[in-house]
Motif scaffolding. Structure first.
Motif, short mmCIF file in Angstrom:
data_model
loop_
_atom_site.label_atom_id
_atom_site.label_comp_id
_atom_site.label_asym_id
_atom_site.label_seq_id
_atom_site.Cartn_x
_atom_site.Cartn_y
_atom_site.Cartn_z
N VAL A 380 0.08 -45.77 120.78
CA VAL A 380 1.22 -46.25 121.56
C VAL A 380 1.09 -45.90 123.05
N THR A 381 -0.01 -45.28 123.43
CA THR A 381 -0.22 -44.94 124.84
C THR A 381 -1.34 -45.76 125.46
N ASN A 382 -1.84 -46.79 124.76
CA ASN A 382 -2.86 -47.67 125.33
C ASN A 382 -2.25 -48.52 126.44
N GLY A 383 -3.06 -48.81 127.45
CA GLY A 383 -2.59 -49.71 128.50
C GLY A 383 -2.81 -49.23 129.92
N THR A 384 -3.56 -48.14 130.09
CA THR A 384 -3.84 -47.67 131.45
C THR A 384 -5.14 -48.27 131.95
N LEU A 385 -5.28 -48.35 133.26
CA LEU A 385 -6.52 -48.81 133.88
C LEU A 385 -7.08 -47.64 134.66
N GLU A 386 -8.17 -47.08 134.18
CA GLU A 386 -8.70 -45.85 134.76
C GLU A 386 -9.97 -46.11 135.57
N GLY A 387 -10.17 -45.27 136.57
CA GLY A 387 -11.38 -45.33 137.38
C GLY A 387 -11.18 -44.60 138.70
N ASP A 388 -12.28 -44.24 139.33
CA ASP A 388 -12.20 -43.63 140.66
C ASP A 388 -11.89 -44.69 141.71
N VAL A 416 -10.51 -42.10 151.43
CA VAL A 416 -10.95 -41.69 150.10
C VAL A 416 -12.45 -41.42 150.22
N LEU A 417 -12.85 -40.23 149.83
CA LEU A 417 -14.25 -39.85 149.96
C LEU A 417 -15.08 -40.38 148.78
N PRO A 418 -16.36 -40.67 149.01
CA PRO A 418 -17.24 -41.11 147.93
C PRO A 418 -17.70 -39.93 147.07
N VAL A 419 -16.73 -39.28 146.45
CA VAL A 419 -16.97 -38.08 145.64
C VAL A 419 -16.43 -38.35 144.24
N ALA A 420 -17.24 -38.13 143.24
CA ALA A 420 -16.82 -38.33 141.85
C ALA A 420 -15.69 -37.35 141.52
N THR A 421 -14.60 -37.85 140.96
CA THR A 421 -13.45 -37.00 140.69
C THR A 421 -13.63 -36.14 139.44
N LYS A 422 -14.47 -36.60 138.50
CA LYS A 422 -14.70 -35.89 137.24
C LYS A 422 -13.39 -35.67 136.48
N SER A 423 -12.48 -36.64 136.60
CA SER A 423 -11.17 -36.50 135.97
C SER A 423 -10.78 -37.83 135.34
N PHE A 424 -9.52 -38.03 135.06
CA PHE A 424 -9.05 -39.23 134.35
C PHE A 424 -7.95 -39.91 135.15
N GLY A 425 -7.60 -41.12 134.72
CA GLY A 425 -6.57 -41.89 135.40
C GLY A 425 -7.14 -42.70 136.55
N GLY A 426 -6.26 -43.32 137.33
CA GLY A 426 -6.65 -43.94 138.59
C GLY A 426 -6.56 -42.86 139.65
#
Length: 494
Positions: A380-388, A416-426
């Motif tokens: 029931v929590t599907n529906g996010t769009l994730e990415g850096d 916004v820096l070109p640095v990988a966030t290593k996290s989740f979400g937008g």
């Protein structure tokens, strides 16, 4: 972009009757030619019926630019100008207006060819104040044809935002979630800005959603989502419900916009949304916002108001992010220190669950909302769009009504820096000069909520002028001050 005004600026030249009218005629002609050569002809209209020297001329010019479909006005002082007639023109014109003045062209013509508009602008500003008429006056409002053409072009994003606000309706669903009082604010200032608001129950939205079950348009919309998501389509099972929800919002907009041309939505995504609708709305928020119809999370009414202003100014997708978490010291040392000119305290991460448009992400995937899934079934929590978030220049900003019903705003440019966030979400690693001080002495000190609007590109100059134009006191438009300029609340003994 959809849902954004198109501006047509009527250029009306004025002349004091004791000055040669030919000065204003020839200078207006040169200004229009310069604008068309540099920017094209579609944004402007040259009022040909008269040079305004009197109230009669003023009425003739007013009727002409109205008939031509102009929704913004440029009063051009080709010479000293008639201070009463020119300011009455601004008073009676229902839309954003600017005043600019002609510079003298050459030292070889300073007798019959001297216009004194430098002086006339002072009288114009005085008379505008006498009549309580707001107008945009550029930082240095006197110039030759090319200079003035640039001034008019810089006025376009300001005019778009002002016109947009005057014809905007914000549609909201549900009260702010518990423990998110920061997203709540008095709505009186919306009416002061000319914005309408329609507040609805989540139950109304749920009923409308259920009525769209089996809608014949769902299949076509799912195909569009599949095309957008590409390889990032990790949750295909939820697309039909998401399409049903998108159609629900779009149909609601058309049925409820009423007399308004433009619409923004303050939506709700928890705590009961997931269990009743069966998904989270983040991806649909991102799709609509990407088209120019901003949708905020957590029923953040002033957040979506800010997003709409940014959409008008930038003519591009915006997003709404939490000013979320600090950048770990080891990430700073590894990926930022020595590579970019920022202190550790200049950096932070901007995050939201998945509401950022796919065009503003380096890569994107449809996923589930991890925070919500800690206490709910994942399905029931599907529906996010994730990415850096894509690296590049940004403007972080917000317009807010305070608890005591006063308008306040902040603007901070960065990247916004070109640095990988290593996290989740937008999410993205943001860098803003002197962010640490700005965070403490503006965001915390002045009680701003955790949501900030993000426009892609540096749009601080236009946003500042918009906020001034709509009545935010200059002392309440805050920015990230350089280290050499302390905040009034900053401890001097550091």
């Amino acid at each position: 972009m959809e849902n954004v005004p198109q501006i047509k600026i009527g250029i009306v030249a004025v002349s004091r009757d004791c000055f040669p009218e030919s000065l204003s005629v020839n200078r207006r002609k040169a200004l229009v030619e310069a604008y068309q050569k540099k920017y094209g002809a579609e944004d402007i209209y040259e009022c040909p019926v008269c040079i305004v020297e009197s109230e009669i001329h003023m009425l003739q010019a007013l009727e002409d630019i109205k008939a031509a479909g102009c929704n913004a006005l440029c009063v051009y002082l080709g010479n000293f100008g008639p201070e009463i007639s020119e300011t009455l023109l601004a008073k009676y014109f229902n839309g954003p207006k600017m005043f600019i003045a002609a510079a003298e062209e050459t030292q070889n013509d300073l007798i019959q060819g001297r216009g004194d508009a430098y002086c006339g602008m002072l009288n114009a500003s005085y008379n505008l104040k006498l009549r309580n008429v707001g107008a945009y006056i550029p930082e240095y409002p006197v110039g030759d044809a090319e200079d003035c053409a640039d001034m008019i072009h810089e006025f376009l994003p300001v005019a778009r935002a002002v016109v947009g606000l005057s014809e905007l309706k914000i549609i909201s669903f549900g009260p702010r979630p518990l423990n998110f009082l920061a997203c709540n604010a008095p709505i009186k200032q919306l009416y002061n800005l000319g914005v309408e608001i329609e507040e609805n129950s989540e139950l109304d939205l749920f009923e409308a959603f259920n009525k769209h079950e089996g809608d014949a348009r769902i299949g076509e919309l799912v195909a569009d989502m599949e095309k957008e998501l590409g390889a990032g389509n990790k949750k295909p099972e939820v697309l039909a419900k998401l399409a049903q929800y998108e159609l629900t919002l779009l149909d609601w907009i058309e049925a409820h916009r009423g007399s308004r041309k433009y619409v923004a939505i303050a939506g709700k995504c928890w705590p009961a949304f997931q269990t009743q609708f069966g998904f989270v709305p983040c991806y649909i928020n991102s799709r609509l916002t990407g088209r120019g119809i901003p949708v905020s999370c957590e029923v953040d009414i002033y957040g979506v108001l800010s997003e709409f202003i940014g959409t008008c100014v930038s003519e591009d997708a915006v997003t709404l992010l939490d000013i979320n978490n600090s950048v770990p010291k080891d990430m700073y040392k590894e990926a930022i220190e020595g590579k970019f000119d920022y202190k550790h305290t200049d950096t932070f991460m901007g995050f939201h669950c998945g509401n950022t448009c796919s065009t503003k992400l380096r890569s994107h995937e449809m996923k589930y909302q991890m925070i919500m899934a800690r206490s709910l079934p994942i399905e029931v929590t599907n529906g996010t769009l994730e990415g850096d978030i894509i690296p590049g220049s940004i403007t972080f900003y917000r317009l807010q009504s305070t608890a005591d019903n006063k308008l306040r705003a902040y603007i901070a440019q960065g990247e916004v820096l070109p640095v990988a966030t290593k996290s989740f979400g937008g999410i993205g690693v943001f860098a803003i000069k002197e962010m640490g001080r700005f965070y403490r002495h503006v965001l915390i000190e002045k009680n701003y909520p955790h949501h900030g609007a993000v426009a892609f590109g540096h749009h601080g100059k236009a946003l500042y002028e918009v906020f001034k134009y709509i009545g935010v006191p200059v002392m309440d438009i805050n920015y990230n001050q350089p280290a050499s300029l302390p905040y009034t609340t900053e401890n001097p003994f550091q």
